[in-house]
Write a protein that holds these residues in place. Structure first.
Motif, PDB file in Angstrom:
ATOM      1  N   VAL A 126       0.837  -1.203   0.000  1.00 28.99           N
ATOM      2  CA  VAL A 126       0.000   0.000   0.000  1.00 28.99           C
ATOM      3  C   VAL A 126       0.870   1.250   0.000  1.00 28.99           C
ATOM      4  CG1 VAL A 126      -1.646   1.348   1.368  1.00 28.99           C
ATOM      5  CG2 VAL A 126      -2.000  -1.108   1.042  1.00 28.99           C
ATOM      6  N   LYS A 127       1.910   1.259   0.831  1.00 29.01           N
ATOM      7  CA  LYS A 127       2.801   2.430   0.893  1.00 29.01           C
ATOM      8  C   LYS A 127       3.459   2.680  -0.460  1.00 29.01           C
ATOM      9  CE  LYS A 127       6.381   4.673   3.640  1.00 29.01           C
ATOM     10  NZ  LYS A 127       6.840   5.420   2.497  1.00 29.01           N
ATOM     11  N   GLU A 128       3.907   1.612  -1.119  1.00 32.97           N
ATOM     12  CA  GLU A 128       4.507   1.757  -2.449  1.00 32.97           C
ATOM     13  C   GLU A 128       3.511   2.381  -3.425  1.00 32.97           C
ATOM     14  OE1 GLU A 128       5.661  -2.258  -3.388  1.00 32.97           O
ATOM     15  OE2 GLU A 128       7.510  -2.133  -2.198  1.00 32.97           O
ATOM     16  N   LYS A 129       2.272   1.921  -3.355  1.00 34.28           N
ATOM     17  CA  LYS A 129       1.243   2.440  -4.262  1.00 34.28           C
ATOM     18  C   LYS A 129       0.919   3.899  -3.931  1.00 34.28           C
ATOM     19  CE  LYS A 129      -2.692   0.841  -6.743  1.00 34.28           C
ATOM     20  NZ  LYS A 129      -3.119  -0.363  -7.375  1.00 34.28           N
ATOM     21  N   LEU A 130       0.814   4.217  -2.657  1.00 32.59           N
ATOM     22  CA  LEU A 130       0.545   5.598  -2.262  1.00 32.59           C
ATOM     23  C   LEU A 130       1.699   6.515  -2.670  1.00 32.59           C
ATOM     24  CD1 LEU A 130      -1.022   5.061   1.285  1.00 32.59           C
ATOM     25  CD2 LEU A 130      -2.206   5.858  -0.768  1.00 32.59           C
ATOM     26  N   THR A 135       0.227  12.043  -4.159  1.00 31.07           N
ATOM     27  CA  THR A 135      -0.771  13.074  -3.883  1.00 31.07           C
ATOM     28  C   THR A 135      -0.697  13.424  -2.409  1.00 31.07           C
ATOM     29  OG1 THR A 135      -2.456  11.397  -3.479  1.00 31.07           O
ATOM     30  CG2 THR A 135      -2.372  12.339  -5.700  1.00 31.07           C
ATOM     31  N   TYR A 136      -0.866  14.686  -2.116  1.00 32.26           N
ATOM     32  CA  TYR A 136      -0.818  15.110  -0.729  1.00 32.26           C
ATOM     33  C   TYR A 136      -2.236  15.212  -0.197  1.00 32.26           C
ATOM     34  CZ  TYR A 136       0.024  17.635   3.538  1.00 32.26           C
ATOM     35  OH  TYR A 136       0.058  17.991   4.864  1.00 32.26           O
ATOM     36  N   SER A 137      -2.539  14.442   0.805  1.00 32.64           N
ATOM     37  CA  SER A 137      -3.882  14.444   1.392  1.00 32.64           C
ATOM     38  C   SER A 137      -3.855  14.995   2.808  1.00 32.64           C
ATOM     39  CB  SER A 137      -4.443  13.025   1.401  1.00 32.64           C
ATOM     40  OG  SER A 137      -3.674  12.220   2.276  1.00 32.64           O
ATOM     41  N   GLY A 138      -2.685  15.339   3.290  1.00 33.24           N
ATOM     42  CA  GLY A 138      -2.558  15.794   4.667  1.00 33.24           C
ATOM     43  C   GLY A 138      -2.385  14.649   5.645  1.00 33.24           C
ATOM     44  N   ILE A 139      -2.452  13.415   5.148  1.00 36.43           N
ATOM     45  CA  ILE A 139      -2.289  12.231   5.988  1.00 36.43           C
ATOM     46  C   ILE A 139      -0.910  11.647   5.722  1.00 36.43           C
ATOM     47  CG2 ILE A 139      -3.162   9.921   6.533  1.00 36.43           C
ATOM     48  CD1 ILE A 139      -5.891  10.837   5.454  1.00 36.43           C
ATOM     49  N   ASP A 140      -0.176  11.398   6.780  1.00 33.88           N
ATOM     50  CA  ASP A 140       1.144  10.795   6.664  1.00 33.88           C
ATOM     51  C   ASP A 140       1.026   9.481   5.882  1.00 33.88           C
ATOM     52  OD1 ASP A 140       3.125   8.675   7.892  1.00 33.88           O
ATOM     53  OD2 ASP A 140       4.054  10.646   8.204  1.00 33.88           O
ATOM     54  N   CYS A 141       1.848   9.310   4.860  1.00 34.31           N
ATOM     55  CA  CYS A 141       1.776   8.149   3.971  1.00 34.31           C
ATOM     56  C   CYS A 141       1.955   6.834   4.730  1.00 34.31           C
ATOM     57  CB  CYS A 141       2.821   8.285   2.869  1.00 34.31           C
ATOM     58  SG  CYS A 141       2.673   7.036   1.593  1.00 34.31           S
ATOM     59  N   GLU A 142       2.890   6.794   5.659  1.00 35.11           N
ATOM     60  CA  GLU A 142       3.126   5.563   6.404  1.00 35.11           C
ATOM     61  C   GLU A 142       1.947   5.229   7.318  1.00 35.11           C
ATOM     62  OE1 GLU A 142       6.564   3.385   9.054  1.00 35.11           O
ATOM     63  OE2 GLU A 142       7.074   5.158   7.890  1.00 35.11           O
ATOM     64  N   LEU A 143       1.382   6.261   7.972  1.00 35.00           N
ATOM     65  CA  LEU A 143       0.213   6.029   8.820  1.00 35.00           C
ATOM     66  C   LEU A 143      -0.981   5.577   7.979  1.00 35.00           C
ATOM     67  CD1 LEU A 143       0.394   9.030  11.300  1.00 35.00           C
ATOM     68  CD2 LEU A 143       0.961   6.640  11.736  1.00 35.00           C
ATOM     69  N   ASN A 144      -1.147   6.179   6.808  1.00 32.03           N
ATOM     70  CA  ASN A 144      -2.225   5.794   5.910  1.00 32.03           C
ATOM     71  C   ASN A 144      -2.066   4.331   5.485  1.00 32.03           C
ATOM     72  OD1 ASN A 144      -4.415   5.868   4.198  1.00 32.03           O
ATOM     73  ND2 ASN A 144      -3.605   7.432   2.848  1.00 32.03           N
ATOM     74  N   ALA A 145      -0.847   3.936   5.150  1.00 32.99           N
ATOM     75  CA  ALA A 145      -0.585   2.550   4.745  1.00 32.99           C
ATOM     76  C   ALA A 145      -0.887   1.582   5.884  1.00 32.99           C
ATOM     77  CB  ALA A 145       0.865   2.404   4.272  1.00 32.99           C
ATOM     78  N   GLN A 146      -0.495   1.942   7.108  1.00 39.09           N
ATOM     79  CA  GLN A 146      -0.769   1.084   8.261  1.00 39.09           C
ATOM     80  C   GLN A 146      -2.276   0.968   8.509  1.00 39.09           C
ATOM     81  OE1 GLN A 146       1.084  -0.897  10.317  1.00 39.09           O
ATOM     82  NE2 GLN A 146       2.663  -0.512   8.799  1.00 39.09           N
ATOM     83  N   PHE A 147      -2.971   2.096   8.378  1.00 41.91           N
ATOM     84  CA  PHE A 147      -4.419   2.100   8.572  1.00 41.91           C
ATOM     85  C   PHE A 147      -5.097   1.186   7.550  1.00 41.91           C
ATOM     86  CE2 PHE A 147      -8.625   3.757   7.485  1.00 41.91           C
ATOM     87  CZ  PHE A 147      -9.241   3.758   8.724  1.00 41.91           C
ATOM     88  N   MET A 148      -4.725   1.337   6.280  1.00 41.73           N
ATOM     89  CA  MET A 148      -5.332   0.533   5.219  1.00 41.73           C
ATOM     90  C   MET A 148      -4.989  -0.947   5.379  1.00 41.73           C
ATOM     91  SD  MET A 148      -4.848   3.094   1.982  1.00 41.73           S
ATOM     92  CE  MET A 148      -5.416   1.907   0.790  1.00 41.73           C
ATOM     93  N   ALA A 149      -3.747  -1.234   5.742  1.00 45.81           N
ATOM     94  CA  ALA A 149      -3.329  -2.626   5.934  1.00 45.81           C
ATOM     95  C   ALA A 149      -4.111  -3.256   7.084  1.00 45.81           C
ATOM     96  CB  ALA A 149      -1.826  -2.702   6.189  1.00 45.81           C
ATOM     97  N   SER A 150      -4.255  -2.524   8.184  1.00 46.91           N
ATOM     98  CA  SER A 150      -5.002  -3.040   9.332  1.00 46.91           C
ATOM     99  C   SER A 150      -6.468  -3.274   8.969  1.00 46.91           C
ATOM    100  CB  SER A 150      -4.928  -2.065  10.507  1.00 46.91           C
ATOM    101  OG  SER A 150      -3.601  -1.942  10.951  1.00 46.91           O
ATOM    102  N   ALA A 151      -7.048  -2.340   8.221  1.00 48.62           N
ATOM    103  CA  ALA A 151      -8.436  -2.493   7.785  1.00 48.62           C
ATOM    104  C   ALA A 151      -8.574  -3.709   6.876  1.00 48.62           C
ATOM    105  CB  ALA A 151      -8.908  -1.231   7.063  1.00 48.62           C
ATOM    106  N   PHE A 152      -7.665  -3.855   5.928  1.00 50.24           N
ATOM    107  CA  PHE A 152      -7.725  -4.985   4.999  1.00 50.24           C
ATOM    108  C   PHE A 152      -7.603  -6.316   5.741  1.00 50.24           C
ATOM    109  CE2 PHE A 152      -5.573  -8.173   2.414  1.00 50.24           C
ATOM    110  CZ  PHE A 152      -6.479  -8.308   1.377  1.00 50.24           C
ATOM    111  N   VAL A 153      -6.609  -6.439   6.602  1.00 48.39           N
ATOM    112  CA  VAL A 153      -6.396  -7.694   7.334  1.00 48.39           C
ATOM    113  C   VAL A 153      -7.588  -7.980   8.243  1.00 48.39           C
ATOM    114  CG1 VAL A 153      -4.949  -8.858   9.053  1.00 48.39           C
ATOM    115  CG2 VAL A 153      -3.884  -7.631   7.144  1.00 48.39           C
TER     116      VAL A 153
END
Length: 189
Positions: A126-130, A135-153
């Protein structure tokens, strides 16, 4: 040349039998209580055959995990140009098709070990894709990747624990909508 093909098919069938036997046992008892003899008996092979392919039960487990994570990697778009739902669908299909493995890994005492590896695997992808979307969304890329990974799992665990109540297409589309609704993933143009 035909002899090689027959040997390869036999090896594949033998490994599949060993894997299935191991996973059946793994869902019933702790890894520490599983013996090579039990695996061999269930797979209808001798102990030596199991040792021909694996050093021990821990090697078997590690190879199974690595094999499935590598196959999941091959389903991911390396360029990041595939729409999210299109990329998620083959992943859910793969999980459905390998239900025994994922069920065993996510519903046993050792689930934490596999869950951690799966989380790291998904988070990295996810981090690689982000990062590629840049794009800048105001959300830290690493935190966003962790959030998405946790949601997916978490969703995969829910889906498996309920014995796949929805088809992979439905799961992929729902997850895509959740990510887009919560603005954790850039919408594809």
């Amino acid at each position: 040349m035909e002899t090689v093909t027959k040997i390869d098919r036999r090896v594949i069938r033998t490994k599949e039998a060993i894997t299935k036997a191991f996973l059946d046992l793994f869902t019933q008892k702790d890894l520490e209580h599983i013996t090579i003899n039990e695996i061999a008996d269930r797979a209808n092979v001798n102990r030596g055959t199991v040792y021909l392919h694996y050093n021990d039960k821990y090697d078997l487990l590690d190879k199974l995990i690595d094999d499935h994570l590598n196959k999941l990697t091959s389903l991911c778009d390396p360029d990041g140009k595939t729409p999210l739902a299109s990329e998620l669908l083959p992943v859910f299909v793969y999980i459905r098709d390998h239900f025994l493995f994922f069920s065993a890994m996510l519903s046993t005492a050792r689930a934490a070990v596999f869950r951690k590896q799966l989380l790291e695997f998904v988070s990295l992808r996810v981090k690689e894709k982000l990062d590629r979307h840049n794009t800048y969304s105001g959300i830290d890329c690493e935190l966003n990747a962790q959030f998405m990974a946790s949601a997916f799992v978490g969703i995969v665990e829910w889906w498996i624990q309920r014995r796949l109540p929805h088809p992979p297409e439905y799961m992929a589309e729902q997850l895509r909508q959740l990510f887009e609704k919560n603005e954790v993933y850039p919408t594809q143009a």
